[in-house]
Design an enzyme around this catalytic site. Structure first.
Site, PDB file in Angstrom:
ATOM      1  N   GLN A  67     -52.308 103.064  37.460  1.00 51.93           N
ATOM      2  CA  GLN A  67     -51.793 101.722  37.203  1.00 51.93           C
ATOM      3  C   GLN A  67     -52.884 100.666  37.123  1.00 51.93           C
ATOM      4  O   GLN A  67     -52.593  99.502  36.913  1.00 51.93           O
ATOM      5  CB  GLN A  67     -50.792 101.335  38.300  1.00 51.93           C
ATOM      6  CG  GLN A  67     -49.583 102.275  38.313  1.00 51.93           C
ATOM      7  CD  GLN A  67     -48.600 101.906  39.400  1.00 51.93           C
ATOM      8  OE1 GLN A  67     -48.846 100.995  40.171  1.00 51.93           O
ATOM      9  NE2 GLN A  67     -47.495 102.622  39.457  1.00 51.93           N
TER      10      GLN A  67
ATOM     11  N   LYS B 234     -56.868  93.592  41.963  1.00 47.90           N
ATOM     12  CA  LYS B 234     -56.307  94.662  41.151  1.00 47.90           C
ATOM     13  C   LYS B 234     -56.247  94.215  39.689  1.00 47.90           C
ATOM     14  O   LYS B 234     -55.644  93.209  39.352  1.00 47.90           O
ATOM     15  CB  LYS B 234     -54.895  95.014  41.647  1.00 47.90           C
ATOM     16  CG  LYS B 234     -54.218  96.087  40.808  1.00 47.90           C
ATOM     17  CD  LYS B 234     -54.988  97.413  40.854  1.00 47.90           C
ATOM     18  CE  LYS B 234     -54.297  98.476  40.034  1.00 47.90           C
ATOM     19  NZ  LYS B 234     -53.049  98.933  40.619  1.00 47.90           N
TER      20      LYS B 234
ATOM     21  N   ASP C  64     -43.007 104.604  47.157  1.00 51.74           N
ATOM     22  CA  ASP C  64     -44.177 105.495  47.121  1.00 51.74           C
ATOM     23  C   ASP C  64     -44.865 105.515  48.480  1.00 51.74           C
ATOM     24  O   ASP C  64     -46.081 105.393  48.587  1.00 51.74           O
ATOM     25  CB  ASP C  64     -45.155 105.043  46.039  1.00 51.74           C
ATOM     26  CG  ASP C  64     -46.149 106.147  45.669  1.00 51.74           C
ATOM     27  OD1 ASP C  64     -45.896 107.319  46.016  1.00 51.74           O
ATOM     28  OD2 ASP C  64     -47.173 105.836  45.046  1.00 51.74           O
TER      29      ASP C  64
END
Length: 732
Positions: free
Chosen positions: A415, A432, A529
């Site tokens: 991702q 990120k 997750d």
């Protein structure tokens, strides 16, 4: 008090010695002996010569004669040479060939050495002599002189009456031994002796008649010695050498050690702190200024200044300026050149301005595409709330990551890429950078940022803000630098001191954070997750749940969503995998697997487990069914005092991993049980109706979904296909 006085005396002597080593002789030192100047590092008394070498200690006798040992000193050179007089050697015979006199020179030069400027000379007929030297290595040579009359050619030392050969440099011990082939009976009348000696090149002119007879009664000859400071090179002494200001150090060419010399444009004694003084070339006729120029002295050099109407040419001379006509064309050329340069500079500035405007417009375009306006509208419309989203600039992010340099990369996944960032206030954050995806995901991303920024839980990684001025949005969150729970259990940070108390506390903190997300957040959040790789630990081993890239926001009026299956094999809820229905019990299942990892110290999915299924849940169930429970528990955590606690934790893990989601407890129940277990007060137990053999069979019936180990299969936000997903990760 005596100790202090002693220390003071030592300090005074140390300072005096340091000054002496650096080249500061006493002011009362003798500077001349007779007609010979005595310059430092040479001296004639203690404190006046270089203290590291007694060879520099010369003797000035009562007759004002200067000696180096027993050799009279002629003069000395600061470039590293000392000229002395050395006694010649000889052997003499009578008319019958009997030896009447023999003198063999044997000289030690201390730390000084012979210069290559000397020549070994033998004078005589039927004569020869040997020169033996030693230093770093030994060296021997010889010379032969043959003649039968005194009519030998004057001025020649080629072997007829006189022989002369070069002497190598670098030797500190000298021995000269003269000999004769037949003891001179046939040449006794004009040559009764063989003479051998060292002499400076050019300082002996052979005259056959006088020299063959008695060497003109000369007993000593000038010899050049090389001297240097110490036995180390310039590089080895660095700035601790004796060279003063405006001087430079160079390695000795005559042996070991180094010498000093004044820089160009300076003169004086380079071995004294201020010994090298500027040369005024303007009054010493050392300049080459022309008759029309004026000499101006500068430190170490000089300038030739031309008067009005003249200019300096390439030869440093002053010539009249060019004629006005030519100068006018020169002005035109210079004006054109300058004008063209100004135009080009203006064009360059305009291009930079246009480029800056385009970059500004592009950043604004990206800001709007990435939902900047929507974010500002929602934040401003939130009213008094705990929404605190900071919007970072593209420039700030680039500076924080050093231009997204690869050395700042903390991790890469499906991702996006996580960078370590350093903000202007020196705080460290994780940044990120997502992979390019579908622009239709903007609203979902903005919604996620708003919701996650409201999460203020000590066991959830804090989102600090975002940057929307880049092609893909950037997410900024707190930096955790002590690795993941996976690293501590299985990876590079494996810690054998991770006790049961640590593991139970970590499990309790993770359960509490998930319970908060499910039940206390403004909009319920399903992480989707949960795994040991997404649980970060700080330096105090406090757990922080991270990586919300796969998370889903659950509307208040719904209990579950139909989504595209996403998660990590080994942790993935079997019911969710088979039906695509996502609810909070999916996180419960994943947490149960994490709890089993904490209990067993084994990976959730491992293909190297002997005598046990590859899936940890199935392995756990099999061990429980076959009464091998103690075999699967990590031996480092179980002892006689905590067996009951571990059994209770194992029971909770088994209930969390029941095949049917409706049979699993809710996360806040799990958190309460673990907290109670941890503080050893009250234990809340769930129904026992699912603890029979049938449950074990169901657990054993769970199929391993893939053979790809711990690979995470992330597809993105489930309601929209082919879109950018942003993991909220910490440094790892």
């Amino acid at each position: 008090m005596k100790v202090q006085e002693g220390l003071f005396v030592v300090a005074v002597f140390y300072l005096a010695y340091t000054q002496l080593v650096k080249g500061q002789p006493r002011k009362e030192c003798q500077t001349r002996c007779g007609n010979v100047a005595v310059e430092y590092p040479f001296g004639t008394s203690p404190g006046c010569y270089y203290p590291g070498d007694e060879s520099f200690n010369l003797t000035c006798n009562e007759q004002e004669k200067l000696f180096f040992g027993n050799m009279p000193v002629i003069n000395m050179s600061l470039s590293g040479q000392l000229r002395v007089r050395l006694v010649r050697s000889r052997v003499c015979y009578d008319s019958q060939g009997k030896q009447t006199d023999y003198i063999a020179q044997r000289t030690t030069l201390g730390n000084f050495t012979l210069s290559e400027l000397n020549r070994f000379t033998v004078v005589g007929c039927n004569s020869y002599a040997f020169l033996r030297t030693s230093g770093v290595e030994k060296y021997s040579t010889g010379c032969i002189s043959i003649c039968d009359s005194a009519t030998t050619k004057n001025g020649s030392c080629s072997g007829e009456g006189c022989c002369q050969i070069p002497v190598p440099r670098g030797y500190s011990f000298v021995r000269v031994k003269p000999h004769s082939f037949h003891n001179h009976p046939t040449v006794h009348l004009f040559n009764p002796c063989t003479y051998a000696f060292l002499v400076e090149d050019g300082m002996f002119d052979f005259h056959a008649l006088e020299d063959l007879n008695n060497l003109r009664n000369v007993t000593t000859f000038p010899v050049v010695l090389d001297w240097s400071i110490g036995d180390k090179t310039c590089k080895q002494v660095e700035y601790r050498g004796v060279c003063g200001g405006n001087s430079t150090c160079f390695d000795s060419t005559g042996g070991t050690g180094y010498n000093c010399k004044c820089l160009e444009g300076f003169e004086g004694n380079p071995y004294l702190p201020n010994g090298c003084q500027d040369i005024n070339e303007c009054i010493s006729s050392r300049h080459n200024c022309s008759e029309h120029s004026t000499c101006e002295n500068t430190k170490g050099s000089f300038n030739c200044n031309c008067p009005s109407g003249y200019r300096k040419d390439s030869l440093n001379s002053c010539t009249r300026k060019v004629r006005p006509e030519y100068f006018r064309w020169t002005q035109i050329f210079l004006g054109t050149t300058i004008g063209f340069s100004v135009i080009m500079l203006g064009i360059s500035c305009l291009q930079q301005k246009i480029k800056h405007r385009k970059n500004t417009e592009l950043r604004q375009k990206f800001f709007e595409q990435n939902g900047g306006g929507m974010l500002i509208q929602r934040v401003s419309g939130a009213g008094p709330s705990n929404v605190d989203v900071k919007i970072f600039t593209e420039k700030g992010m680039k500076e924080a990551t050093n231009g997204y340099h690869e050395s700042r990369i903390l991790g890469q996944g499906g991702q996006g890429t996580v960078y370590k960032g350093i903000l202007p206030d020196n705080s460290i954050v994780a940044i990120k950078k997502a992979r390019l995806g579908n622009r239709s995901q903007v609203e979902q991303f903005i919604n996620e940022v708003l919701v996650l920024s409201q999460i203020n839980h000590r066991n959830v990684v804090k989102v600090l803000g975002c940057c929307l001025e880049t092609e893909v949005p950037l997410l900024v969150y707190e930096f955790i630098n002590s690795g993941t729970l996976f690293d501590h259990l299985h990876g590079s940070l494996y810690d054998s001191s991770l006790t049961w108390e640590h593991r139970l506390r970590i499990a309790t903190e993770v359960a509490g954070s998930l319970a908060y997300l499910h039940s206390s957040a403004s909009i319920p959040i399903i992480h989707r997750d949960i795994k040991t790789a997404n649980i970060l630990l700080d330096k105090n081993l406090t757990a922080k749940v991270a990586d919300f890239g796969a998370s889903r926001l659950i509307p208040m009026d719904k209990e579950q969503l139909t989504t595209i299956v996403q998660g990590t094999l080994g942790y993935l809820d079997p019911e969710y995998y088979n039906t695509g229905l996502l609810n909070e019990k999916s996180d419960v299942y994943s947490f149960g697997v994490v709890l089993m990892e904490l209990l067993s110290g084994q990976k959730a999915l491992c293909f190297e487990r002997p005598h046990c299924p590859k899936n940890l849940v199935s392995c756990f169930a099999s061990a429980t069914k076959n009464n091998r429970f103690h075999e699967i528990i990590d031996g480092q955590v179980m002892n006689e005092d905590n067996q009951r606690e571990i059994q209770e934790a194992a029971r909770i893990a088994a209930e969390c991993t029941r095949l049917m989601g409706e049979e699993r407890p809710r996360m806040k129940e799990v958190a309460a049980e673990l907290e109670a277990l941890r503080v050893k007060t009250t234990k809340y137990k769930w129904s026992d109706q699912y603890r029979e053999t049938g449950e074990i069979e169901h657990l054993l019936g769970v199929q391993i979904l893939s053979a790809q180990g711990e690979t995470s299969s992330s597809i993105g936000y489930d309601s929209i296909r082919n879109v950018t997903t942003l993991d909220i990760e910490a440094g790892r």
